[in-house]
Structures are given as structure tokens and as C-alpha cells.
Design an enzyme around this catalytic site. Structure first.
Site, mmCIF file in Angstrom:
data_model
loop_
_atom_site.group_PDB
_atom_site.id
_atom_site.type_symbol
_atom_site.label_atom_id
_atom_site.label_comp_id
_atom_site.label_asym_id
_atom_site.label_seq_id
_atom_site.Cartn_x
_atom_site.Cartn_y
_atom_site.Cartn_z
ATOM 1 N N ASP A 36 33.130 22.724 -25.001
ATOM 2 C CA ASP A 36 31.815 23.475 -24.870
ATOM 3 C C ASP A 36 30.993 23.087 -23.746
ATOM 4 O O ASP A 36 30.125 23.846 -22.768
ATOM 5 C CB ASP A 36 31.064 23.928 -26.018
ATOM 6 C CG ASP A 36 30.760 22.198 -26.721
ATOM 7 O OD1 ASP A 36 30.948 21.382 -25.961
ATOM 8 O OD2 ASP A 36 30.455 22.276 -27.992
ATOM 9 N N LYS A 58 27.851 28.175 -25.650
ATOM 10 C CA LYS A 58 27.191 29.381 -25.245
ATOM 11 C C LYS A 58 27.489 30.105 -24.125
ATOM 12 O O LYS A 58 28.079 29.261 -23.142
ATOM 13 C CB LYS A 58 25.628 28.911 -24.984
ATOM 14 C CG LYS A 58 24.786 28.609 -26.544
ATOM 15 C CD LYS A 58 23.537 28.284 -26.200
ATOM 16 C CE LYS A 58 23.127 27.509 -27.109
ATOM 17 N NZ LYS A 58 22.076 26.275 -26.728
ATOM 18 N N MET A 173 17.150 17.131 -26.160
ATOM 19 C CA MET A 173 16.770 18.433 -26.883
ATOM 20 C C MET A 173 15.180 18.662 -27.019
ATOM 21 O O MET A 173 14.846 19.173 -27.897
ATOM 22 C CB MET A 173 17.641 18.671 -28.017
ATOM 23 C CG MET A 173 19.041 18.943 -27.962
ATOM 24 S SD MET A 173 19.985 19.029 -29.404
ATOM 25 C CE MET A 173 19.920 17.434 -30.093
#
Ligand code: SAH
Length: 506
Positions: A36, A58, A173
Site C-alpha cells: 500500500d 488508498k 498522522m
């Protein structure tokens, strides 16, 4: 049936050079790669050609595959008896949910191994000139997430503890929550004057970084348009940045440079540009395919030992010739006593890899230069009258070599080793990227890359310049209405890189 196994491998923060040797070896052996992290895409080229690649991250049009489904996928593939590589950005166990994947594997009775990776929590600051620890400033560092599991009812983040902790603090994040996070830290006792830096797309050619203080950073980041993925570093170590910033000072940092060579060949140029800090976009415009007459090619290769000279005019020619050669012969001595000529250093280097030295090398790496080199060398090599030559080249080559050598009296046979075709696949989205957000330089290493680029019908990006490897390629560009602002003096990859660096130095 052979038992399957899953390798949870850290792909590192972005710079492909930061993958571990162990990780790379496992990728080259895998049957399935599940990935990913965006950086992983480049790493897929290390995989076997037939490997199954499954993207679970994503995409513009859809969300990432839910974690539960990824876990099931890993189990399912391994239970087929396959060697599964699960590539994860940074380190698999640092906020990567690698722990959950390992849990699922153990529960399902599937064997697994972990290959740690270089985490962005440490590499990101390092590439922005910040050591996460430094004896002058701290004796500890804390890494925490600014984004918690949304299914948890209450915050498990110990903001008070974090605010009070000494030393460096690194947030992953945290961008969507930046302003609130900084405010909370101050509310719990963090000095608003503490230095803070943000590093976006760390370790890649797209890296951007800013700094400020706990008080000012949210506003600065917003003004500068910085967003995820980014690392937030809080602490006095940020002061080192003015001294230790190195990556963003590399000569090609901040330049987006497009490489139009074949997917297989792009690496040599891409790596050199990336090592100088450029953001490299590989947009292969051509691919190498077998020649239209493979039988003739095979016959030419079989009889190559009967020639006085073997003449190579491209690195691809050398590759394809020897692929054919070693399919028939198992010993390099079967090539006989022929002398060897090469058009340029790239071609000569390929020959050298087979232990073959070059007797005639063009000074200027174009067909005319090679013919000239033969003329210049005649005193040493003797007359070419009645010399038999095998000219190894691609289907699209110009006639200059055959005509020139024939006019010197040689008897020239041809060995057409490959053809080129436009590359229409765009698995990395490079075409889209260039069309949407442009580029600084597009590099062309041969006329055929120019022709094929034109066939892609990509509008020439605004303020983008062309860099050409030499006069023949420049002429082809000119024929298409593009005047290259950069032309290499030495017509090889190093020469091209040098010319680009010099262009930006001035
Ligand atoms: N396992 C990863 C972290 C996964 S969580 C690691 O060890 O690095 C995803 C977060 O990592 C992003 O939101 C961002 O905060 C950080 N991150 C990952 N790669 C990054 C990069 N190249 N530049 C800046 N931040 C990055």
C-alpha cells in the site's frame, strides 16, 4: 503442498534506497506482493516478472481495503502455499498495523517473519536536518500518533504526559489535528516557544519542510499548504536544522525530472538524479520487444564468431545480443577472435560486463562518431578493406554505420537484435501526474524516446524544459517543435546528469 509464509516487510519512508537488503532479497523471491505504501511501487521492479501484485491502499477513487480484509487476504494467499510479501511503509510495527496482521496470521496458523524497516519517525527528521536525539539537547524521544482509532470511545492519548515529557517528540498522522494538538500541548504545560518542524513527503524528491514553534507552526503549515503525509518534530533538536540540513541542499532538490527511458533501463538515470535530490518521475515511452525477424537474429548470433569485427551501437543491442548468444553458447570464448567496436561508454560498459574490451570507441557517441573513430584508428587497426563486420543494432537505427563502414571497404552484415514499441501502460500514474501538475525537465536519451513521447499525446507542461543526450536527439526534438535547453556534452547518462546539474547551478 509447500507451506506458505508471509513476510511483513518495512518498505522504509519513501527513498527506495532505504529498503533493507533482506527486504529486497525477499521481494525478489516472492510469489505475491501485497502493498500500500506508495514508495513500494518502485520496489516492485525487484520482483519476479510473473509475481502477483495486489494494491490494498488508498486510491483517488476508493478507500483502502479495510484492515480485516487485508488480514484475510494475507491468510488466503499464504494458504495457497505461496510466499507472500506484505510491504508496509516505514517500519511495519510503527503505527503500521503490522502487529494486527501478525496476530491474524498466528491465529490462522500461518507462518510469518518480520523485516523491520526504517521508520519515517526517525528518517523524516534526519532528511530535514534534525537528529531526533542530540547530547546537547535531550536524552529521550517520544513517538506518538496524532490520529487515534476512531472506534475507541475515549482518547487514549496521554496529552498531559506527553506535554510534560522531556526531550524530542515526534508525531505521526498529526496533520489533520495539528492546531488542536499544539493547543492541547500548551494547555498541559508545553512551552509555546518550543521549536517545531514539519516534514512532508520526507526522504522523497517531493520533500517539503517548514519550521516554527508550538505556537506558530499550525499557521505556518497552513500558509505553506503542508499536509499529510508529514512528520511533526517538537523539541530543541529542531534548532540543529539550520546547520544540518543536507537533503534539501542537494543540487537537484525540488526539481521534478521525467525519465522517458524503458522501464528496465530507467534505473541508471533515475537513481543518479534521485541521488542529487530530484523528484524523479519515470514515464517509459518505449519498450524493447523482440526483432520482427527472430530467426535472422538467431542465425546472426550463431555465426558471430566468424566475423573480423563486432560493432555495437546501443546498450540494448549488447543486452539482446548476449541474451541470444548465451541461449546458444555457454562460454564467452565461442565469440571467437573478433575485434569489438562500441558507439559510447554505456555500450562499452555493457560489453565490459561480459569481460570484453572495446578496440574502437566513438569519441562522439553518435553513428557518425563511430564511423569517424574507425577512420581515425586505421593506422592502428589496419585497413578495413574486405574486413567482415557484424553490426548489432535495433530495428529503427539509422543507416549511417552500415553506409560509412561499407564506404571504408568493410563488408557489413547486420544483426537486428530488438525493436522498440511505444509503452502504453501507465501503472504508476506518471502520465496523469505530468498532465495535472507538470514537471521541470523531461529527459530524452534517444530519438526513439522523443518519437514515442510525442505519440503519447501529452501536452508539453508549462515552463518545462527538455534535456537531450546529444545532437541527434536534439534534432528529433527540434523536428517536433521543441528546442532543448539542455544538451549533454558527453552523450551518455553521466553526461546528461552533469548537464542538468550545470543548468541549475547557473
Ligand atoms: N509505519 C510507518 C508509519 C505509518 S503511519 C513508519 O514507520 O514510518 C502513516 C504516517 O507516517 C503518516 O501519516 C505520516 O505521519 C508518516 N509518514 C510515513 N511516511 C512519511 C513520509 N515519507 N514523510 C512524512 N511522513 C511520513
Amino acid at each position: 503442498m509447500q507451506e506458505g509464509k508471509v513476510y511483513l516487510i518495512g518498505a522504509g519512508p519513501g527513498d527506495t534506497g532505504l529498503m533493507t537488503i533482506k527486504g529486497r532479497e525477499l521481494i525478489s523471491k516472492a510469489d505475491v506482493v501485497i502493498y500500500d505504501a506508495l514508495s513500494s511501487l518502485d520496489m516492485l521492479q525487484w520482483a519476479k516478472p510473473q509475481v502477483e501484485k495486489i494494491y490494498v491502499g488508498k486510491r483517488a477513487s476508493r478507500h483502502a481495503l479495510p484492515q480485516e480484509e487485508i488480514n484475510q487476504l494475507l491468510v488466503k494467499e499464504a494458504k495457497k502455499g505461496l510466499m507472500v510479501v506484505r510491504l508496509k511503509g516505514g517500519d511495519p510495527y510503527v503505527f503500521g498495523r503490522g502487529g494486527e496482521e501478525a496476530d491474524a496470521l498466528v491465529e490462522a496458523g500461518v507462518g510469518f517473519e518480520v523485516v523491520p524497516g526504517i521508520t519515517s519517525a526517525i528518517a523524516g527528521p534526519a532528511y530535514a536536518g534534525i537528529p531526533v536525539t542530540h547530547r546537547a539537547y535531550c536524552t529521550q524521544f517520544t513517538v506518538f500518533t496524532g490520529h487515534e482509532d476512531p472506534t475507541k470511545p475515549e482518547s487514549t492519548l496521554d496529552i498531559e504526559g506527553i506535554a510534560k515529557a522531556k526531550g524530542t517528540k515526534v508525531v505521526l498522522m498529526g496533520m489533520s489535528n495539528l492546531a488542536r494538538l499544539m493547543k492541547q500541548l500548551v494547555e498541559h504545560g508545553q512551552s509555546p516557544d518550543t521549536p517545531v518542524a514539519i516534514v512532508q513527503w520526507a526522504t522523497t524528491g517531493r520533500q517539503r519542510s517548514v519550521d516554527g514553534t508550538v505556537d506558530t507552526i499550525a499557521k505556518i503549515a497552513e500558509e505553506q499548504g503542508l499536509g499529510a503525509p508529514a512528520i511533526i518534530v517538537i523539541g530543541d533538536v529542531v534548532k540543529e536544522r539550520t546547520k544540518l540540513d543536507w537533503f534539501e541542499k542537494l543540487p537537484l532538490f525540488g526539481r521534478r525530472i521525467v525519465v522517458t527511458r524503458t522501464r528496465k533501463q530507467a534505473g541508471a538515470l533515475s537513481h543518479k538524479l534521485a541521488a542529487l535530490g530530484a523528484e524523479v518521475v519515470e514515464l517509459p515511452t518505449i519498450k524493447i520487444v523482440p526483432p520482427s525477424n527472430p530467426r535472422e537474429f538467431a542465425e546472426a548470433v550463431v555465426h558471430s564468431h566468424s566475423y573480423d569485427w563486432l560493432v555495437f551501437t546501443s546498450p540494448n543491442g549488447v543486452d539482446k545480443f548476449f541474451e541470444g548468444f548465451f541461449a546458444v553458447y555457454s562460454d564467452i570464448r565461442s565469440i571467437g577472435g573478433a575485434r569489438i567496436a562500441a558507439i559510447g561508454p554505456g555500450t562499452a560498459a555493457k560489453l565490459k560486463a561480459h569481460g570484453l574490451a572495446v578496440d574502437v570507441l566513438a569519441k562522439e557517441s553518435v553513428a557518425e562518431g563511430l564511423v569517424q573513430a574507425f577512420k581515425d584508428a586505421q593506422e592502428d587497426i589496419g585497413t578495413l578493406e574486405h574486413m567482415t563486420m557484424l553490426w548489432v543494432h535495433g530495428e529503427q537505427a539509422r543507416r549511417v554505420v552500415a553506409d560509412g563502414l561499407t564506404s571504408l571497404g568493410a563488408i557489413v552484415d547486420e544483426c537486428i537484435a530488438y525493436d522498440t514499441e511505444p509503452e502504453l501502460d501507465d501503472p504508476t500514474g506518471a502520465q496523469q501526474l505530468i498532465m495535472q501538475s507538470g514537471a521541470d525537465v523531461i529527459t530524452f536519451t534517444s530519438s526513439s524516446t522523443v518519437e514515442s513521447f510525442m505519440q503519447l499525446d501529452i501536452e508539453w507542461p508549462e515552463n518545462c524544459i527538455a534535456a537531450s543526450i546529444g545532437p541527434i536527439t536534439s534534432r528529433t526534438l527540434h523536428e517536433h517543435g521543441i528546442e532543448p535547453e539542455i544538451e549533454a556534452q558527453d552523450h551518455d547518462i553521466n553526461g546528461l546528469v552533469k548537464a542538468i546539474v550545470e543548468f541549475y547551478q547557473d
